[in-house]
Design a protein around this motif. Structure first.
Motif, PDB file in Angstrom:
ATOM      1  N   VAL A 215     -15.740   3.372 -11.364  1.00 56.56           N
ATOM      2  CA  VAL A 215     -16.377   2.618 -10.282  1.00 56.56           C
ATOM      3  C   VAL A 215     -17.078   3.534  -9.282  1.00 56.56           C
ATOM      4  CG1 VAL A 215     -14.804   0.670 -10.477  1.00 56.56           C
ATOM      5  CG2 VAL A 215     -14.254   2.522  -8.916  1.00 56.56           C
TER       6      VAL A 215
ATOM      7  N   PRO B 131      -8.584  -1.211   2.918  1.00 55.15           N
ATOM      8  CA  PRO B 131      -9.055  -0.540   1.706  1.00 55.15           C
ATOM      9  C   PRO B 131     -10.442  -1.042   1.300  1.00 55.15           C
ATOM     10  CG  PRO B 131      -6.865  -1.495   1.386  1.00 55.15           C
ATOM     11  CD  PRO B 131      -7.383  -2.032   2.666  1.00 55.15           C
ATOM     12  N   THR B 132     -11.222  -0.180   0.680  1.00 54.65           N
ATOM     13  CA  THR B 132     -12.505  -0.620   0.124  1.00 54.65           C
ATOM     14  C   THR B 132     -12.697   0.046  -1.236  1.00 54.65           C
ATOM     15  OG1 THR B 132     -14.171   1.055   0.600  1.00 54.65           O
ATOM     16  CG2 THR B 132     -13.379  -0.221   2.471  1.00 54.65           C
ATOM     17  N   MET B 133     -13.674  -0.465  -1.980  1.00 56.80           N
ATOM     18  CA  MET B 133     -13.949   0.114  -3.297  1.00 56.80           C
ATOM     19  C   MET B 133     -14.613   1.475  -3.178  1.00 56.80           C
ATOM     20  SD  MET B 133     -15.002  -2.930  -5.852  1.00 56.80           S
ATOM     21  CE  MET B 133     -15.564  -4.266  -4.813  1.00 56.80           C
ATOM     22  N   ASN B 134     -15.004   1.840  -1.943  1.00 57.70           N
ATOM     23  CA  ASN B 134     -15.574   3.173  -1.743  1.00 57.70           C
ATOM     24  C   ASN B 134     -14.515   4.254  -1.738  1.00 57.70           C
ATOM     25  OD1 ASN B 134     -18.295   3.564  -1.680  1.00 57.70           O
ATOM     26  ND2 ASN B 134     -18.515   2.515   0.300  1.00 57.70           N
ATOM     27  N   ARG B 135     -13.275   3.833  -1.513  1.00 56.47           N
ATOM     28  CA  ARG B 135     -12.172   4.807  -1.556  1.00 56.47           C
ATOM     29  C   ARG B 135     -11.140   4.282  -2.545  1.00 56.47           C
ATOM     30  NH1 ARG B 135     -12.689   3.943   3.930  1.00 56.47           N
ATOM     31  NH2 ARG B 135     -10.863   2.617   3.867  1.00 56.47           N
ATOM     32  N   VAL B 136     -11.221   4.757  -3.752  1.00 59.35           N
ATOM     33  CA  VAL B 136     -10.319   4.233  -4.775  1.00 59.35           C
ATOM     34  C   VAL B 136      -9.091   5.121  -4.884  1.00 59.35           C
ATOM     35  CG1 VAL B 136     -10.039   3.842  -7.237  1.00 59.35           C
ATOM     36  CG2 VAL B 136     -12.057   2.995  -6.075  1.00 59.35           C
ATOM     37  N   LEU B 137      -7.932   4.479  -4.897  1.00 51.73           N
ATOM     38  CA  LEU B 137      -6.667   5.206  -4.961  1.00 51.73           C
ATOM     39  C   LEU B 137      -6.071   5.114  -6.367  1.00 51.73           C
ATOM     40  CD1 LEU B 137      -4.344   6.704  -3.562  1.00 51.73           C
ATOM     41  CD2 LEU B 137      -3.529   4.540  -2.691  1.00 51.73           C
TER      42      LEU B 137
ATOM     43  N   GLY C  22      -6.416   3.284   3.648  1.00 48.71           N
ATOM     44  CA  GLY C  22      -6.438   2.096   4.496  1.00 48.71           C
ATOM     45  C   GLY C  22      -5.380   1.086   4.105  1.00 48.71           C
ATOM     46  N   PHE C  23      -4.426   1.473   3.269  1.00 45.96           N
ATOM     47  CA  PHE C  23      -3.399   0.532   2.822  1.00 45.96           C
ATOM     48  C   PHE C  23      -2.290   0.355   3.848  1.00 45.96           C
ATOM     49  CE2 PHE C  23      -5.400   2.128  -0.996  1.00 45.96           C
ATOM     50  CZ  PHE C  23      -5.594   0.981  -1.720  1.00 45.96           C
TER      51      PHE C  23
ATOM     52  N   ARG D 111     -15.921  -5.862 -10.750  1.00 45.41           N
ATOM     53  CA  ARG D 111     -15.708  -6.052  -9.311  1.00 45.41           C
ATOM     54  C   ARG D 111     -16.721  -5.230  -8.531  1.00 45.41           C
ATOM     55  NH1 ARG D 111     -13.634  -9.935  -7.034  1.00 45.41           N
ATOM     56  NH2 ARG D 111     -13.575  -8.640  -5.181  1.00 45.41           N
TER      57      ARG D 111
ATOM     58  N   GLN E 170      -6.593 -13.726  -9.904  1.00 45.05           N
ATOM     59  CA  GLN E 170      -6.689 -12.512 -10.721  1.00 45.05           C
ATOM     60  C   GLN E 170      -5.440 -11.645 -10.684  1.00 45.05           C
ATOM     61  OE1 GLN E 170     -10.403 -10.406 -10.383  1.00 45.05           O
ATOM     62  NE2 GLN E 170     -11.481 -12.259  -9.789  1.00 45.05           N
TER      63      GLN E 170
ATOM     64  N   ARG F 236      -1.634  -3.882  -3.948  1.00 41.93           N
ATOM     65  CA  ARG F 236      -2.495  -2.846  -3.373  1.00 41.93           C
ATOM     66  C   ARG F 236      -3.751  -2.661  -4.207  1.00 41.93           C
ATOM     67  NH1 ARG F 236       1.362   2.016  -1.044  1.00 41.93           N
ATOM     68  NH2 ARG F 236       1.886   0.901   0.867  1.00 41.93           N
TER      69      ARG F 236
ATOM     70  N   ARG G  65      -6.106  -5.232  -3.244  1.00 46.78           N
ATOM     71  CA  ARG G  65      -6.739  -4.938  -1.953  1.00 46.78           C
ATOM     72  C   ARG G  65      -7.792  -3.855  -2.118  1.00 46.78           C
ATOM     73  NH1 ARG G  65      -2.193  -3.233   1.868  1.00 46.78           N
ATOM     74  NH2 ARG G  65      -3.875  -3.053   3.376  1.00 46.78           N
ATOM     75  N   ASN G  66      -7.478  -2.857  -2.961  1.00 48.30           N
ATOM     76  CA  ASN G  66      -8.425  -1.762  -3.173  1.00 48.30           C
ATOM     77  C   ASN G  66      -9.748  -2.282  -3.728  1.00 48.30           C
ATOM     78  OD1 ASN G  66      -7.828   1.651  -4.403  1.00 48.30           O
ATOM     79  ND2 ASN G  66      -9.550   0.767  -3.322  1.00 48.30           N
ATOM     80  N   TYR G  67      -9.660  -3.273  -4.626  1.00 43.72           N
ATOM     81  CA  TYR G  67     -10.885  -3.810  -5.210  1.00 43.72           C
ATOM     82  C   TYR G  67     -11.386  -5.025  -4.425  1.00 43.72           C
ATOM     83  CZ  TYR G  67     -10.663  -0.323  -8.785  1.00 43.72           C
ATOM     84  OH  TYR G  67     -10.668   0.894  -9.419  1.00 43.72           O
ATOM     85  N   GLU G  68     -10.961  -5.125  -3.188  1.00 43.99           N
ATOM     86  CA  GLU G  68     -11.512  -6.069  -2.213  1.00 43.99           C
ATOM     87  C   GLU G  68     -11.458  -7.519  -2.688  1.00 43.99           C
ATOM     88  OE1 GLU G  68     -15.388  -4.687  -0.935  1.00 43.99           O
ATOM     89  OE2 GLU G  68     -14.684  -2.618  -0.962  1.00 43.99           O
ATOM     90  N   LEU G  69     -10.328  -7.912  -3.271  1.00 42.77           N
ATOM     91  CA  LEU G  69     -10.177  -9.302  -3.672  1.00 42.77           C
ATOM     92  C   LEU G  69      -9.944 -10.160  -2.429  1.00 42.77           C
ATOM     93  CD1 LEU G  69      -7.829  -9.072  -6.788  1.00 42.77           C
ATOM     94  CD2 LEU G  69     -10.311  -9.117  -6.707  1.00 42.77           C
TER      95      LEU G  69
END
Ligand SMILES: Nc1ncnc2c1ncn2[C@@H]1O[C@H](COP(=O)(O)OP(=O)(O)OP(=O)(O)O)[C@@H](O)[C@H]1O
Ligand SMILES: [Mg+2]
Lengths: 268, 281
Positions: free
Chosen positions: A169, A89-95, A70-71, A119, B190, B175, B178-182
């Motif tokens: 995570v 992007p979400t923490m459910n899909r970590v890259l 999702g980036f 987080r 951060q 990125r 964004r991945n860690y939804e900040l």
């Protein structure tokens, strides 16, 4: 096109990530026009599998993986997870990124993982965070380096730290972009073994999409291997791999390695 | 980075000292001593009029007494220097907040970026002391006038290095955020600020230097009109009362405070960017 060894039967119920006629283009740096990095790729990643994207350098593997995360947006087509289009992007899909600059330089190895864990689970006490993080630091063999800052680590150590952070995570989908590329042969085998082990230990709940250009690695890790070809990035073949996790000298595995190598070589 | 100067891995303590003093500390100390000797010798041997140019020893005595050392010493210098420091510290805080807010907006908004770039372009080359007459018109002979010119001196260099700092952050770190939804704010605190810290420290350093010069100069102007009360005012007064040694003592103090704050910045660097390996100079 060559005869595509498509021995894959589709089962819509188990599809977690659907990549539906996806093309991705980047604007050219000067003037008009675009560079097509991924063209018309349709494939589905099943829940709980290890899915390998294999292809030569520059064929759009990273681009596709980043889009699943999702980036970056797709130019046409759609990527769906759980049937819903991917937007951010979400923490459910970590890259796990391809480059070494993905650790926070101002945090130690342990601190980087603790940051991610905090987080993910804001309710955790700092002791819980630390305990969980330490467990993953040990998993990737960075125990002695836990208190070091990233600038004092080797490239391979940085990558292992990033992998530990991603595992820690517990994402539903783990996206890994050539994560073992910088490791020496021994550590590489060890991490491949660990990846298989962690995946099995998560009672196969985690889905892994793994980018590589190493054919042996692809056969060792992937339940299915998607071969991409260059110019521009297309889906060339999708291969079922019954010998996943077998030792590399296994006969069936070697045969598949040869098969994939031919697919990569063939210029059509 | 001065890695070439370090032949072997230095111990932690000497590394810290080296960071504080800068390279070639011993040679610098020798040069400093020679300069002092030359000053004293020239004045005494050539019989220079002490009212116009006092020997170093006189100045040192005045400085020591002004700082409350020795019998019957006044310690009056502390009050003056504190007055000046309080002005610059207040201005420093205001400038940092303005710079962060403005560059923070500029990061997310194209128009704000242009506004900031034009403002920095206009005000950075302008010696902000030139704004003092207007400031006096607007705020009178008050502390506010001083704070205004000092803020104008500090804000722009801080903002412009912060802009560079933000612009050079690795896209991978963004990125990661964004991945860690900040959210917007956590992204700032951060990722953006720590990543821009090397540039930020150098901006703060430059900003402080500008501010320090400006505040002393502004106080000198104030001194001419008889109000104020900082170290610049003290230096100017020494001329009025023909206590030229006091004036020199004030100047020495201005230099010493400048050097001390410089060391403070080095110290901050040592415990942050130096340790992280992200030092920018
Ligand atoms: N941001 C970008 N802007 C323009 N072109 C890009 C951009 N990112 C990638 N490309 C182009 O898209 C194509 C695919 O790039 P990608 O990074 O996906 O390759 P890859 O398969 O991951 O290669 P490697 O194995 O070397 O990492 C390349 O031709 C590259 O030049
Ligand atoms: Mg790549």
């Amino acid at each position: 096109m060559v005869a595509v060894p498509s021995r894959v039967q589709s089962d819509p119920r188990s599809d977690l990530v659907e990549i539906d006629r996806v093309s991705i283009a980047f604007p050219r740096s000067r003037g008009r026009g675009t560079v097509v990095a991924v063209q018309d790729v349709s494939v589905s990643i099943r829940r709980g599998e290890k899915f390998v994207i294999l292809g030569p350098s520059g064929c759009g593997k990273s681009t596709l993986l980043t889009a699943i995360g999702g980036f970056i947006p797709v130019t046409s087509g759609e990527i769906r997870v759980h049937g819903k289009p991917v937007k951010a992007p979400t923490m459910n899909r970590v890259l796990v990124f391809q480059d070494f600059g993905q650790l926070l330089p101002w945090r130690t190895v342990l601190g980087n993982i603790e940051w991610a864990v905090a987080r993910r689970w804001p309710r955790y006490s700092s002791a819980e965070c630390k305990a969980r993080s330490m467990q993953y630091v040990e998993l990737v063999g960075l125990g002695p380096q836990a208190e070091q800052y990233p600038n004092t680590l080797s490239g391979g150590q940085k990558q292992r730290c990033a992998i530990a952070r991603a595992f820690a995570v517990e994402p539903e989908i783990l996206l890994m972009d050539e994560p073992f590329g910088a490791l020496d042969a021994i550590n590489r085998e060890r991490m491949q073994f660990e990846l298989n082990r962690v995946w099995a230990a998560e009672s196969e709940r985690v889905t892994i999409a793994f980018v590589t250009h190493d054919v042996n690695e692809a056969v060792h890790l992937g339940h299915r291997v998607m071969v991409m070809s260059r110019g521009p990035g297309r889906l060339r073949a999708l291969v079922d791999n019954p010998s996943v996790g077998r030792p590399p000298h296994d006969g069936a595995a070697l045969k598949l390695v040869d098969e994939l190598r031919e697919l990569l070589k063939d210029p059509s | 980075m001065t890695s070439i100067d370090i032949p072997e891995a230095p111990s932690r303590r000497s590394a810290l000292l080296g960071q504080l003093l800068g390279a070639g500390a011993l040679k610098k100390a020798i040069v400093l001593v020679l300069l002092c000797v030359a000053w004293e010798a020239t004045v005494r041997l050539l019989h220079v009029n002490k009212l116009l140019f006092p020997p170093l020893s006189d100045v040192a005595v005045r400085l020591a007494r002004g700082l409350g050392l020795g019998a019957g010493a006044s310690g009056e210098l502390w009050g003056y220097i504190w007055e000046t420091l309080s002005v610059i510290l207040q201005s420093f805080a205001i400038s940092i907040v303005i710079a962060i807010v403005v560059t923070g907006l500029a990061v997310s908004n194209r128009w704000m970026r242009e506004v900031l770039s034009v403002m920095t372009g206009i005000f950075q080359p302008l010696p902000s002391i030139a704004l003092l007459p207007m400031a006096i018109l607007w705020f009178g002979f008050s502390r506010d006038s001083l704070v205004f010119v000092v803020v104008m001196a500090m804000t722009w260099p801080i903002a412009s290095s912060l802009t560079v700092g933000f612009a050079t952050i690795s896209p991978t770190l963004l990125r990661l955020g964004r991945n860690y939804e900040l959210g917007r704010f956590s992204m700032m605190t951060q990722i953006l600020l720590p990543a821009a810290l090397p540039m930020m420290i150098s901006g703060l350093r430059v900003g402080w230097g500008f501010g320090w010069r400006t505040v002393v100069a502004a106080e000198l102007v104030f001194g001419a009109t008889g109000s104020g009360g900082g170290i610049g005012w003290y230096i100017n007064n020494s001329r009025l009362f023909m206590n030229i040694s006091d004036g020199f003592a004030g100047i020495l103090l201005v230099i010493i405070v400048g050097l001390l704050t410089e060391s403070l910045f080095r110290l901050i660097q040592y415990f942050t960017t130096h340790k992280w390996g992200t030092e920018s100079f």
